[in-house]
Design an enzyme around this catalytic site. Structure first.
Site, mmCIF file in Angstrom:
data_model
loop_
_atom_site.group_PDB
_atom_site.id
_atom_site.type_symbol
_atom_site.label_atom_id
_atom_site.label_comp_id
_atom_site.label_asym_id
_atom_site.label_seq_id
_atom_site.Cartn_x
_atom_site.Cartn_y
_atom_site.Cartn_z
ATOM 1 N N LYS A 51 -10.275 -33.305 -9.961
ATOM 2 C CA LYS A 51 -10.666 -31.954 -10.382
ATOM 3 C C LYS A 51 -9.838 -30.851 -9.727
ATOM 4 O O LYS A 51 -9.745 -29.738 -10.261
ATOM 5 C CB LYS A 51 -12.146 -31.725 -10.073
ATOM 6 C CG LYS A 51 -13.115 -32.522 -10.933
ATOM 7 C CD LYS A 51 -13.211 -31.955 -12.329
ATOM 8 C CE LYS A 51 -14.360 -32.577 -13.102
ATOM 9 N NZ LYS A 51 -14.504 -31.988 -14.448
ATOM 10 N N SER A 304 -10.954 -41.837 -10.682
ATOM 11 C CA SER A 304 -11.001 -40.378 -10.724
ATOM 12 C C SER A 304 -11.544 -39.711 -9.473
ATOM 13 O O SER A 304 -11.274 -38.536 -9.233
ATOM 14 C CB SER A 304 -11.826 -39.919 -11.930
ATOM 15 O OG SER A 304 -13.129 -40.487 -11.872
#
Length: 328
Positions: A51, A304
């Site tokens: 992110k 991720s």
């Protein structure tokens, strides 16, 4: 809906602000699949997840006046942490709204990075309504976790790095929630390698993008506790970018049970020596569950993030396959 030029601009903009993460070959998964499997280690990113790329690109794209006013976002944890980090780095301030389903460890880290945290309601949609109210009152700039071209372009830089490391990649497995990561990577990969398959992977509990694509329009879903908590939340009924991009660019979507996600977390820990949260483990889980057709060439799995509550992680690696109960 974003171009290769947008992605290249993002790559230049965030250079020096985020880490270029390693891509490591997994002998164990390569043996299972009968083809080379690489792990894109975004769990080793500075804030513990991919992110940071989108948040940094979005913050750096703002005019000085907007940065001074501050930014706001709804988050399941990792976007909030990334936005708090990126805002503090440029002298801005971030207000992050999260629902009661966000794990305490993620809330704590957003606080630690200096953001103003608001806990609102029982869903990402509830948190988003509070963001919109605050933006109206305080004149904050809203930087959403996925449905924003600068966010998508930032996440797409992962695809650029994958192609630099494995130019002949055949398949990429990407965690799928609101679609910013999947849409960005698919755009970057397919712009250079159009025959490469990009497959979104999500949990069975409340997979909003899959439900929306099946319905042909953005729809709301009921959120439930899941090991893949970062993949929770809706895509927004007024979704402007990621719904259409995922519809047009993803080759398939795979959904996983909690037991399958737990197996992915365990494999990452025992065989890859990587700590990943449930959302970060779904690509590995998809391979272990044999829900991916055996690839003809190199395959890359995007890990991720790593921002898991370590007590929860300990329970999973000690054999508790569904700490929240229900779906096996």
């Amino acid at each position: 809906m974003i171009s290769l030029d947008d992605i290249q601009d993002a790559n230049r903009r965030i250079n020096g602000h985020v880490r270029r993460t390693p891509l490591a070959v997994s002998p164990s998964l390569s043996e299972i699949c009968g083809a080379s499997v690489g792990l894109k280690l975004e769990n080793q990113q500075t804030t513990g997840s991919f992110k940071l790329r989108g948040a940094t690109n979005a913050i750096l794209s703002l005019h000085t006046a907007a940065r001074k006013k501050g930014v706001a976002a709804a988050s399941t944890g990792n976007h909030g942490r990334a936005l708090a980090h990126a805002a503090r780095a440029v002298g801005s301030r971030a207000t992050i709204c999260m629902s009661k389903l966000v794990p305490d460890n993620k809330v704590f880290e957003v606080h630690r990075l200096g953001a103003d945290v608001r806990i609102v309601g029982n869903s990402q949609d509830d948190a988003q309504k509070e963001v919109e109210r605050l933006a109206e009152e305080e004149r904050f700039t809203i930087l959403p976790p996925f449905d924003n071209p600068h966010i998508v372009a930032g996440q797409a830089t992962i695809g650029v790095e994958i192609l630099e490391d494995i130019p002949d990649v055949n398949t990429v497995l990407v965690p799928l929630s609101g679609g910013g990561l999947a849409a960005g990577i698919a755009t970057a990969i397919k712009s250079k390698h159009p025959h490469c398959k990009v497959i979104g992977v999500s949990m069975r509990r409340g997979a909003a993008m899959k439900a929306s694509l099946d319905a042909g329009r953005p729809v709301e879903v009921e959120e439930s506790p899941s090991l893949a908590d970062s993949l929770g939340g809706g895509i927004g009924l007024d979704n402007q970018f990621t719904f259409a991009m995922c519809r047009d660019l993803l080759d398939d979507i795979v959904l996983l049970s909690e037991a399958e996600i737990a197996a992915g977390i365990l494999h990452a820990y025992e065989r890859e020596r990587e700590i990943v949260e449930g959302a970060g483990a779904v690509g590995i889980a998809a391979l272990l569950s044999e829900k991916i057709i055996r690839p003809a060439g190199p395959l890359v799995v995007v890990l991720s993030g790593r921002n898991v509550d370590m007590n929860l992680h300990r329970r999973v690696v000690n054999g508790e396959i569904d700490p929240f109960g229900g779906d096996k």
